[in-house]
Design a protein around this motif. Structure first.
Motif, PDB file in Angstrom:
ATOM      1  N   ILE A  73       0.842  -1.210   0.000  1.00 47.25           N
ATOM      2  CA  ILE A  73       0.000   0.000   0.000  1.00 47.25           C
ATOM      3  C   ILE A  73       0.874   1.256   0.000  1.00 47.25           C
ATOM      4  N   SER A  77       0.547   3.400  -5.396  1.00 46.80           N
ATOM      5  CA  SER A  77      -0.621   4.260  -5.249  1.00 46.80           C
ATOM      6  C   SER A  77      -1.456   4.173  -6.515  1.00 46.80           C
ATOM      7  N   TYR A  78      -2.762   4.055  -6.334  1.00 49.37           N
ATOM      8  CA  TYR A  78      -3.649   3.871  -7.492  1.00 49.37           C
ATOM      9  C   TYR A  78      -4.701   4.982  -7.537  1.00 49.37           C
ATOM     10  N   LEU A  79      -4.867   5.530  -8.706  1.00 44.46           N
ATOM     11  CA  LEU A  79      -5.867   6.568  -8.920  1.00 44.46           C
ATOM     12  C   LEU A  79      -6.939   6.016  -9.844  1.00 44.46           C
ATOM     13  N   GLU A  93      -8.519  17.585   4.251  1.00 47.77           N
ATOM     14  CA  GLU A  93      -8.925  16.316   4.870  1.00 47.77           C
ATOM     15  C   GLU A  93      -8.812  15.166   3.864  1.00 47.77           C
ATOM     16  N   ALA A  94      -9.251  15.442   2.628  1.00 52.73           N
ATOM     17  CA  ALA A  94      -9.196  14.396   1.603  1.00 52.73           C
ATOM     18  C   ALA A  94      -7.746  14.024   1.295  1.00 52.73           C
ATOM     19  N   MET A  96      -5.173  14.270   3.304  1.00 49.60           N
ATOM     20  CA  MET A  96      -4.619  13.541   4.452  1.00 49.60           C
ATOM     21  C   MET A  96      -4.941  12.050   4.403  1.00 49.60           C
ATOM     22  N   LEU A  97      -6.101  11.728   3.812  1.00 46.07           N
ATOM     23  CA  LEU A  97      -6.500  10.311   3.748  1.00 46.07           C
ATOM     24  C   LEU A  97      -5.476   9.442   3.016  1.00 46.07           C
ATOM     25  N   GLY A  98      -4.653  10.091   2.186  1.00 47.73           N
ATOM     26  CA  GLY A  98      -3.594   9.355   1.504  1.00 47.73           C
ATOM     27  C   GLY A  98      -2.612   8.728   2.493  1.00 47.73           C
ATOM     28  N   ILE A 100      -3.538   7.333   5.353  1.00 47.26           N
ATOM     29  CA  ILE A 100      -4.523   6.726   6.263  1.00 47.26           C
ATOM     30  C   ILE A 100      -3.877   5.830   7.325  1.00 47.26           C
ATOM     31  N   LEU A 103      -2.569   7.917  10.261  1.00 49.60           N
ATOM     32  CA  LEU A 103      -3.460   8.872  10.917  1.00 49.60           C
ATOM     33  C   LEU A 103      -4.026   8.326  12.217  1.00 49.60           C
ATOM     34  N   SER A 144      -6.997  14.264  -6.082  1.00 49.45           N
ATOM     35  CA  SER A 144      -6.754  12.812  -6.099  1.00 49.45           C
ATOM     36  C   SER A 144      -5.269  12.518  -6.270  1.00 49.45           C
ATOM     37  N   GLN A 147      -3.550  13.176  -3.055  1.00 49.26           N
ATOM     38  CA  GLN A 147      -3.837  12.049  -2.151  1.00 49.26           C
ATOM     39  C   GLN A 147      -2.948  10.843  -2.474  1.00 49.26           C
ATOM     40  N   SER A 148      -2.670  10.693  -3.764  1.00 49.21           N
ATOM     41  CA  SER A 148      -1.878   9.536  -4.181  1.00 49.21           C
ATOM     42  C   SER A 148      -0.386   9.708  -3.917  1.00 49.21           C
ATOM     43  N   ARG A 151       2.038   9.957   0.212  1.00 51.07           N
ATOM     44  CA  ARG A 151       2.840   8.976   0.950  1.00 51.07           C
ATOM     45  C   ARG A 151       4.081   8.561   0.158  1.00 51.07           C
TER      46      ARG A 151
END
Lengths: 265, 347
Positions: A73, A77-79, A93-94, A96-98, A100, A103, A144, A147-148, A151
């Motif tokens: 993971i 990373s997948y979009l 917030e969105a 940051m979810l990258g 996860i 967190l 997106s 997010q990807s 990390r």
């Protein structure tokens, strides 16, 4: 890092979609091209582990099955294709979810800084506090990407990232993808319909047809008039620009238009 | 990270905490008001002093507060929390704004199970005599949840299919309940109908204790998944690529929804619209970061049910109006307003 796919097979129920796919992706942009329903999206989903396929995916000399799930993971990373998500959350917030997996209940400064740095890198830091559901398609796509890449993956997989974007946004998006690929030494694999974008930005082009890879190599060696006629059933003119990059001008379909046939009889 | 962004983030978080404080104050006020109202009116001072210093209060006030009104007022808050959490969880795992235990027939299934136990004294687990009403309610709500889940998985059904399946489940259990009423004697029918209206007046300290215990058991199970639930709102593929086991999350979510719904239905009856409306209020106030979305849905549910509990005692003086009727009457116009509000992108 090198990504090597060997003899990958996958099917939905009894319908085979990928029939022994073999390909190699180096740290650069690799474009996967081909007509609809040849398995481009399925291939990306198999690489990132959303779909379980037969065969080997070798990453950095080791089969992905030998890595722990969290390592996969973190590395890949997948979009997905632009989703119609209507999530009510801010861009920050969105993004940051990258991260996860790191967190906690309380957001620490490191997570916040990583999110803001990523948004700044993509030039969308002014969107940080905007709600996702108020963004345009292009802006959502940039989020997106943020997010990807937050990390710092080694492999970035993107499925039709330019869908629903206008011409300018398409070029801007690929400029960003090219920059982050080069800066981070990433192996970026993009499924694309637009042959001109593939030719302009990809260092390696992989052509799929009927669930198999039928050609791969430099854009000029794969995107040819003969290939377009054979695989897409389209007569096209392919010229090379000053930098030796192929430019495709479609002329007409070599097959009888089914719609026209239905109307005219 | 630049200072301006950090300030903006802190401001956003500050706003969320302000909402949190506001709703807690609002719940406290309706809770006190709930204990104050009834055939014998009490002052706020009497209520507060009797709760905290019962020895200094009159015996009659002590009895009114501690025996009759306090468990009911607490049950309104806890049931509201239960239904708010169930609705929020369901809307997230099914990715559907219309999902709630009530609209998808889970309350109806749970109600049928409980009615079966109440009328015939028949439990699906015969050894659990004292708990057969809640266990029956739970088993039937689980059956309906699994039916919806099964259809959802079948050939990647869309959320519209899920809602339609839920409506079918609702009609099925409503029909079965009608059949139960048809075969029951007049006293039993009266008992079923009164029970289905939804009422907090049947609350005892024991039923309150069980409900609180179950909510306390479920909350940590939801809390450990707040980020995964938030990721689910980005779509299945994205959530999977972030390492979320979407199938397992859905299954776990539906089981938790069954537990919460059946608990509420078993002790209070079918109370509609709270599970639907509370998450929408939370979404508008704090968004869908589930660290805030879930608590806010729970607290919104508590506030609505606590308010409804007060209204149930004042709408017709001298009579306690069935609370289930009130929540639906309040819920319908609110729901229509939400549908119109949808244009502004809150789902």
């Amino acid at each position: 890092m090198k990504l090597e796919i060997k003899n990958l097979k996958f099917g939905y129920n009894s319908t085979p979609v990928l029939k022994s796919v073999n390909m190699v992706a180096e740290p650069m942009i690799t474009a996967i091209i081909g007509p609809n329903a040849v398995g481009k999206s399925t291939l990306l989903k198999c690489i990132c582990g959303i779909l379980k396929a037969e065969g080997s995916i070798i990453f950095n000399g080791k089969d992905l099955k030998e890595y722990r799930k969290d390592e996969v993971i973190k590395a890949i990373s997948y979009l997905p294709q632009e989703s119609s998500t209507s999530a009510v959350m801010t861009v920050l917030e969105a993004t940051m979810l990258g991260r996860i997996n790191s967190l906690g209940w309380r957001i620490n400064d490191e997570d916040l800084s990583a999110s803001m740095d990523t948004l700044e890198k993509l030039g969308i830091e002014e969107l940080a506090m905007r709600p996702m559901n108020e963004l345009s398609g292009g802006q959502k796509q940039m989020v997106s990407i943020a997010q990807s890449i937050i990390r710092k993956p080694k492999v970035l997989l993107m499925d039709e990232p330019t869908n629903s974007l206008d011409l300018q946004r398409q070029l801007e998006l690929f400029d960003v993808i090219q920059t982050i690929t080069e800066d981070n030494g990433m192996t970026t694999v993009v499924a694309l319909h637009d042959l001109n974008l593939a030719a302009r930005y990809a260092g390696n082009v992989v052509l799929m047809n009927g669930g198999k890879v039928v050609a791969s190599g430099s854009p000029a060696s794969v995107i040819t008039e003969a290939m377009i006629r054979k695989v897409y059933g389209v007569n096209a003119r392919v010229t090379l620009d000053g930098e030796g990059i192929p430019q495709v001008i479609p002329i007409n379909s070599t097959r009888k238009c089914r719609i026209k046939k239905a109307i005219m009889g | 990270m630049n200072v301006k962004s950090k300030e903006a983030y802190r401001k956003m978080m500050g706003r969320k905490y302000l909402f949190l404080l506001s709703i807690l104050v609002a719940i406290f006020l309706t809770f006190i008001l709930d204990i104050m109202t009834g055939p014998a009116s009490l002052s706020a001072k009497e209520v507060i002093s009797t709760i905290f210093f019962p020895a200094y209060s009159e015996r009659s006030v002590q009895v009114i507060v501690w025996t009759f009104r306090l468990p009911v007022a607490l049950m309104a808050v806890v049931t509201g929390i239960t239904l708010g959490l169930a609705g929020a969880n369901m809307q997230t795992i099914l990715d559907n704004p219309l999902a709630s235990p009530y609209t998808l027939g889970i309350s109806a299934a749970s109600g049928f199970g409980a009615a079966l136990a109440i009328v015939f004294g028949v439990g699906v687990l015969p050894f659990a005599d004292t708990l057969f009403v809640p266990i029956n309610a739970f088993v039937f709500s689980l059956i309906s949840c699994m039916a919806i889940y099964g259809i959802a998985r079948f050939k990647r059904a869309t959320s519209e299919t899920i809602v339609l399946t839920g409506i079918a489940v609702l009609f099925l259990f409503d029909s079965l309940l009608a059949l139960l009423e048809y075969t029951a004697n007049p006293e039993q029918v009266q008992a079923i109908v009164f029970w289905l209206f939804g009422s907090l007046t049947k609350t005892t300290w024991n039923t309150l204790g069980i409900t609180v215990g179950i909510v306390l058991l479920v909350i940590p199970l939801l809390a450990i998944d707040v980020w995964k639930l938030t990721a689910l709102r980005l779509g299945d593929d994205k959530a999977k690529s972030l390492g979320v086991n979407v199938e397992r999350m859905r299954l776990k979510g539906l089981i938790l929804v069954s537990i919460l719904t059946s608990t509420a239905v078993a002790f209070v009856g079918t109370i509609g619209f709270i599970g639907l409306v509370a998450p929408h209020i939370a979404r508008m106030l704090v968004g869908e970061d589930h660290r805030y979305f879930l608590p806010f849905s729970a607290l919104s549910g508590a506030f609505i049910l606590s308010t409804a509990s007060v209204l149930s005692k004042v709408v017709v003086p001298g009579i306690i109006f069935p609370i289930g009727i009130l929540t639906s009457l309040i819920g319908v116009p609110f729901f229509v307003w939400l549908l119109l509000y949808k244009k502004r992108g809150y789902w």
